[in-house]
Design a protein around this motif. Structure first.
Motif, PDB file in Angstrom:
ATOM      1  N   LEU A  47      -3.711  28.082  78.922  1.00  5.12           N
ATOM      2  CA  LEU A  47      -2.441  28.407  79.560  1.00  5.12           C
ATOM      3  C   LEU A  47      -1.532  29.098  78.550  1.00  5.12           C
ATOM      4  N   SER A  48      -1.090  30.299  78.897  1.00  4.38           N
ATOM      5  CA  SER A  48      -0.163  31.048  78.055  1.00  4.38           C
ATOM      6  C   SER A  48       1.257  30.821  78.578  1.00  4.38           C
ATOM      7  N   ILE A  49       2.174  30.409  77.680  1.00 12.59           N
ATOM      8  CA  ILE A  49       3.559  30.137  78.073  1.00 12.59           C
ATOM      9  C   ILE A  49       4.481  31.015  77.234  1.00 12.59           C
ATOM     10  N   LYS A  50       5.354  31.757  77.904  1.00  9.60           N
ATOM     11  CA  LYS A  50       6.391  32.539  77.236  1.00  9.60           C
ATOM     12  C   LYS A  50       7.735  32.126  77.820  1.00  9.60           C
ATOM     13  N   ALA A  51       8.605  31.626  76.965  1.00 10.92           N
ATOM     14  CA  ALA A  51       9.900  31.124  77.426  1.00 10.92           C
ATOM     15  C   ALA A  51      11.020  31.787  76.649  1.00 10.92           C
ATOM     16  N   ARG A  52      12.159  31.998  77.320  1.00 10.92           N
ATOM     17  CA  ARG A  52      13.329  32.551  76.656  1.00 10.92           C
ATOM     18  C   ARG A  52      14.584  31.976  77.309  1.00 10.92           C
ATOM     19  N   VAL A  53      15.649  31.949  76.533  1.00 15.31           N
ATOM     20  CA  VAL A  53      16.930  31.432  77.019  1.00 15.31           C
ATOM     21  C   VAL A  53      17.950  32.556  76.999  1.00 15.31           C
ATOM     22  N   THR A  54      18.725  32.668  78.095  1.00 22.11           N
ATOM     23  CA  THR A  54      19.817  33.639  78.181  1.00 22.11           C
ATOM     24  C   THR A  54      21.090  32.916  78.613  1.00 22.11           C
ATOM     25  N   GLN A  55      22.229  33.567  78.392  1.00 29.83           N
ATOM     26  CA  GLN A  55      23.445  33.097  79.038  1.00 29.83           C
ATOM     27  C   GLN A  55      23.273  33.278  80.547  1.00 29.83           C
ATOM     28  N   LYS A  56      23.807  32.348  81.323  1.00 27.90           N
ATOM     29  CA  LYS A  56      23.663  32.458  82.774  1.00 27.90           C
ATOM     30  C   LYS A  56      24.255  33.782  83.268  1.00 27.90           C
ATOM     31  N   GLY A  57      23.453  34.520  84.036  1.00 32.44           N
ATOM     32  CA  GLY A  57      23.882  35.810  84.566  1.00 32.44           C
ATOM     33  C   GLY A  57      23.627  36.976  83.642  1.00 32.44           C
ATOM     34  N   SER A  58      23.070  36.710  82.440  1.00 29.81           N
ATOM     35  CA  SER A  58      22.794  37.770  81.475  1.00 29.81           C
ATOM     36  C   SER A  58      21.292  37.963  81.324  1.00 29.81           C
TER      37      SER A  58
END
Length: 368
Positions: A235-246
């Protein structure tokens, strides 16, 4: 003569094939014994008749609703002294590093799990072995009448409470932070009913601000809510965090993972050495196997209180190394000054003792 030779060759060939088949049959029903840490006890699995013939390192077999089977371990005490071990059934899970977990944990069973392995077999057992004794311990498995199709993952976890108590005692005496505990496990894969029809499926649950290796970050609860397993980091997992709406990425983290059926992985996304700030965020996660892709996202909030707590915990510790170096240099200088002083004092004392000695001159008589 040719017919006799041909018959003899066919007989030898048939005997060889039968011997090879019997040898393979025996190998699929037993596994080579392994030792529990440094404890003088060998353990091996005695596989059931319906064991998957391709698997020799753990229990793996098909079983249907209403059926039962036995999981048997054989223990051999190789020492003269009595040994006591415990065998505990454990529910299989997934670690935050993306590994299949077969060891006991304080975490509750996953909310999606309908057939926990610990509900299908007996409770923890204790086995006591006299010197040089061999003994078998059996855990019966009973599948209830169920419509569940899929895989039940677990293990039989073997440990020595006495050895671990002694390790804890030794740690307290020597004031060690790390100890060695001694245990091993035998994985259990139960393929229930039409198990091949079950496929993994994922959803994002809560996102929790937390410390990750002493750095501020978040743990994203990624749940496989189906009784299907992903092995070999497929299983390949790519995760990222953004400001909500950005769309601008603040932090990201990629991982290759295995995944147990009906389990949750607390996926770590760290801010590293950066400070974490209060606000509204979105985590975006792309999952991929050889035959399916998932695109998931979840909004979350970090409060000012949570951010302050995480940032304070991440404050760099004051480094007093310079002070210790200065103290060391001063100590060396004091020792040098003391040695020079003692040397000069010794020389001065020596001179004074020579000067204070009486000078005896001999007189010579003349002969007439």
């Amino acid at each position: 003569m040719r017919k006799m030779n041909m018959a003899r060759c066919l007989g030898i060939l048939l005997f060889s094939v039968m011997s090879l088949w019997l040898g393979m049959s025996q190998q699929t029903h037993r596994v080579q014994a392994v030792q529990v840490g440094n404890i003088p006890v060998d353990v091996k699995a005695v596989f059931p008749e319906n064991q998957n013939g391709m698997v020799t390192g753990y229990f793996d077999f098909e079983i249907a609703s209403g059926q039962s089977n036995n999981l048997t371990l054989e223990f051999t005490n190789t020492a003269d002294k009595e040994q006591t071990l415990t065998v505990e059934p454990v529910v299989g899970g997934t670690t935050y590093q993306g590994e299949l977990n077969y060891e006991p944990t304080d975490r509750k069973a996953d909310s999606s799990l309908k057939l926990p392995f610990t509900d299908l077999t007996s409770k923890k057992q204790t086995v006591t072995l006299a010197g040089k004794e061999t003994k078998q311990v059996t855990f019966p498995v009973q599948i209830p009448q169920t419509t569940v199709n899929g895989i039940v993952l677990g293990s039989l976890y073997v440990s020595s409470e006495q050895a671990n108590k002694e390790a804890l005692k030794a740690r307290s005496k020597k004031r060690m932070k790390v100890i060695n505990t001694y245990a091993l496990y035998f994985g259990v894969v139960l393929r229930v009913n039409d198990w091949e029809s079950a496929k993994p499926d994922f959803r994002l649950n809560r996102v929790v601000p937390k410390l990750i290796n002493n750095d501020p970050g978040v743990g994203v609860d990624l749940q496989n809510f189906e009784p299907a397993m992903i092995k070999d980091k497929a299983l390949s997992i790519k995760a990222r965090v953004t400001q909500k709406g950005s769309t601008k990425t603040i932090k990201h983290y990629n991982m290759k993972a295995s995944f147990a059926p009906n389990s949750t992985l607390s996926y770590p996304i760290t801010w590293g050495g950066d400070r974490i700030t209060a606000g509204n965020y979105t985590v975006h996660m792309d999952l991929k196997t050889s035959d399916k892709t998932w695109h998931l996202k979840r909004n979350f909030t970090i409060t000012g209180e949570q951010a302050e707590k995480l940032n304070q915990a991440n404050q760099p510790k004051k480094n007093y190394m310079w002070l210790w170096i200065l103290i060391g240099i001063l100590a060396i200088l004091l020792i040098i000054i003391f040695v020079i002083y003692m040397y000069k004092r010794g020389r001065q004392t020596g001179r004074q003792s020579v000067q204070n000695q009486p000078q005896n001159r001999g007189s010579r008589k003349k002969k007439h």
